[in-house]
Motif scaffolding. Sequence first.
Motif, short mmCIF file in Angstrom:
data_model
loop_
_atom_site.label_atom_id
_atom_site.label_comp_id
_atom_site.label_asym_id
_atom_site.label_seq_id
_atom_site.Cartn_x
_atom_site.Cartn_y
_atom_site.Cartn_z
N SER A 17 0.36 -1.51 -0.20
CA SER A 17 0.18 0.49 -0.11
C SER A 17 0.73 1.66 0.20
O SER A 17 0.31 2.38 -0.48
CB SER A 17 -0.72 0.34 1.34
OG SER A 17 -0.28 -0.13 2.06
N SER A 18 2.19 0.71 0.44
CA SER A 18 3.41 2.76 0.54
C SER A 18 3.34 2.72 -1.09
O SER A 18 3.23 2.14 -1.85
CB SER A 18 4.59 1.97 1.11
OG SER A 18 4.71 3.04 1.14
N PRO A 19 3.48 4.52 -1.43
CA PRO A 19 3.54 4.46 -2.55
C PRO A 19 4.77 4.33 -3.57
O PRO A 19 5.14 4.87 -4.32
CB PRO A 19 3.07 5.40 -3.39
CG PRO A 19 3.26 6.57 -1.18
CD PRO A 19 3.02 5.09 -0.46
N ASN A 20 6.22 4.50 -2.40
CA ASN A 20 7.02 4.28 -2.88
C ASN A 20 7.63 3.05 -3.06
O ASN A 20 7.85 1.63 -2.91
CB ASN A 20 7.82 4.13 -1.44
CG ASN A 20 9.43 4.46 -1.42
OD1 ASN A 20 10.33 3.63 -1.11
ND2 ASN A 20 10.07 5.86 -1.04
N GLN B 41 8.00 -1.01 -2.23
CA GLN B 41 7.13 -2.28 -2.82
C GLN B 41 8.36 -3.47 -3.74
O GLN B 41 8.17 -4.61 -3.45
CB GLN B 41 7.01 -1.50 -4.18
CG GLN B 41 5.46 -0.55 -3.72
CD GLN B 41 4.81 -0.25 -4.78
OE1 GLN B 41 5.63 0.68 -6.01
NE2 GLN B 41 3.78 0.83 -4.60
N GLU C 92 -3.67 -5.33 -6.97
CA GLU C 92 -3.11 -3.81 -7.35
C GLU C 92 -2.70 -3.91 -8.40
O GLU C 92 -3.07 -2.97 -8.58
CB GLU C 92 -1.46 -4.50 -6.34
CG GLU C 92 -1.29 -4.90 -4.41
CD GLU C 92 -1.80 -3.61 -4.05
OE1 GLU C 92 -1.57 -2.73 -4.88
OE2 GLU C 92 -2.50 -3.83 -2.96
N THR D 24 -3.60 -0.02 -10.34
CA THR D 24 -2.40 0.28 -10.94
C THR D 24 -3.34 1.22 -12.52
O THR D 24 -2.51 2.15 -13.51
CB THR D 24 -1.31 -0.50 -11.49
OG1 THR D 24 -1.48 -1.36 -12.39
CG2 THR D 24 -0.49 -0.47 -10.37
N LEU E 150 -1.13 8.06 -10.28
CA LEU E 150 0.41 8.14 -9.26
C LEU E 150 1.21 7.91 -10.69
O LEU E 150 1.02 7.25 -11.65
CB LEU E 150 0.92 6.87 -8.61
CG LEU E 150 -0.06 7.25 -7.56
CD1 LEU E 150 0.35 5.54 -6.46
CD2 LEU E 150 -0.12 7.88 -6.37
N ASN F 115 3.26 4.36 -12.01
CA ASN F 115 2.33 3.37 -11.31
C ASN F 115 2.30 2.36 -12.08
O ASN F 115 2.47 0.92 -12.95
CB ASN F 115 0.46 3.55 -11.70
CG ASN F 115 -0.03 3.90 -10.72
OD1 ASN F 115 0.24 3.33 -9.73
ND2 ASN F 115 -1.80 4.44 -10.97
N TYR G 196 5.56 0.38 -11.24
CA TYR G 196 5.08 -0.57 -10.10
C TYR G 196 4.34 -1.64 -11.06
O TYR G 196 4.43 -3.27 -10.70
CB TYR G 196 3.82 -0.23 -9.54
CG TYR G 196 3.54 -0.60 -7.91
CD1 TYR G 196 4.52 -1.95 -7.69
CD2 TYR G 196 1.65 -0.42 -8.10
CE1 TYR G 196 3.18 -2.70 -6.60
CE2 TYR G 196 1.85 -1.31 -6.61
CZ TYR G 196 2.19 -2.26 -6.23
OH TYR G 196 1.26 -2.40 -5.08
#
Length: 579
Positions: free
Chosen positions: A326-329, A333, A359, A363, A368, A371, A374
């Motif tokens: 859940s962290s955007p870093n 991830q 997940e 995206t 973000l 995305n 990720y």
Amino acid sequence: MEKSCTFLVHFDKGSPAIATEIKEALEGSDVSAKIDAMKKAISLLLNGETLPQLFITIVRYVLPSEDHTVQKLLLLYLEIIDKKDAKGTVLPEMILICQNLRNNLQHPNEYIRGVTLRFLCRLNETEIIEPLIPSVLQNLEHRHPFIRRNAISAVMTIYKLPHGEQLLVDAPEMIEKVLSIELDQSAKRNAFLMLFNCDQDRAINYLLTNVDKVSEWGELLQMVVLELIRKVCRTNRGEKGKYIKIIISLLNSPSNAVIYECASTLVSLSSAPTAIRAAASTYCQLLISQSDNNVKLIVLDRLNELKSSHREIMVDRIMDVLRALSSPNLDIQKKTLDIVLDLITPRNINEVVLMLKKEVMKTQNGELEKNGEYRQMLIQAIHSCAIKFPEVASTVVHLLMDFLGDSNVASAIDVAIFVREIIETNPKLRVSIITRLLDTFYQIRAARVCSCALWIIGEYCLSLSEVESGIATIKQCLGELPFFSVSEEGEAPTDASKNSQQPSSVTVSSRRPAILSDGTYATQSAASETSFSPPTNVQGIIGCCELEIPSSHWRFFPGSSCGMHFDKACSEIGRGAAF
């Protein structure tokens, strides 16, 4: 041997101050000018200058000042100057400094007393400290906690000097009494730390006597308790059973720092499954509750160490670790996925893949900026899962095929490679994959993805209906054929004349020579330019035919009926003729 340095100050060497200027400023009555002069003098001393001519001036004009900033700078100055001569004897002029320090230790202002006591913690000269010991001990009972905590630190420093035990014979007993009646948490921490460093048996006795109250102590004192436990248990491993109860009780502390230290202490002291489970649970709790990315990365490192030594226990915590996604870093991830992929088992594979699918779907919102990166990591993770456990491929391949037209080319290529591998290793999924690929083929934008998709269509369209559907899909994506330009002088030919008269020139791509109606090549000057604007991915298809897939590679298996059909289709696309 270089002298030890207790602090550093930045110094700009561009415009060094002259000693005479500093001296004049110190002799004046302007307090702000004295402050600036003292700062310049300290900077010069820290950078190797001696300035011996300033000492008497500072004693005469700075020592009597009542300004707090001036007094603080004076203590910094006294901290860095040489107090001994070449023979190691204390300089006679330090006697003047001792009298000033004694007056400061008895000063009515709490700040002056406190900073002076803190200054004594950085002195190593017994000749200067010994006359000040009675004043230091008096401050142990001062009403202000700021003074008491610094007085305790000063006592610990004096006691740890080479002959400190002779200067303060009963210091541990005195500090233990202070600890029993002290209410300030910082002062209690300093007192317990003094016992920890100077009389460990007395500190252990105090801890075991108050074992039921440890959970009520402050964060600073609890951290020192954990440090003491680690030190004692490393020395005598047989006594760790006495302290496990204390560590377990501190796991419920409201302080995250204490909780983290408890988990680290449990892992270092015990390999029992109960202790490791408690530590893993604590790390997962911190991973979810903390908002600081640095803390999350540190906790992930600790979980990775647990995974290496206690994999079976970490397998049960895999879903808790996955919540860190859940962290955007991206670094968090990536570390999370690396840990999870090593913990996959037949028992948890379905839950992990379901979480990864969710997940991937998140995206798609495009909120973000990262995305795409990720999503690429998630696709690679799902790919790894499908390789280890082929039975889950059917649950994810159709979802991932929606990303063949992803704007992130690297992500789309990963999906294409994944689809190619699944269709080869899972014959039962070939029909559904081909059908899905033909439905989503128009979304493809990248030439490399298109070349892979065309290879799949050409290789695995085995039935006649699949071949016809594949050719129809390619025709639809290419648009109207053939690509030729109408002569600017004459009118457009009628439908009847189109059937009997072939165009004089055809241009498929600016990179290829034009092909005449008889199949021969025309020079570039003879070919007329076209203003045709192909559909969105037609250039990708043509690019595949021209660049990505040579004609010698269009038929991968000579005996494949689909290969022959697709060979003919691509050949006719290259000639620009209608099917």
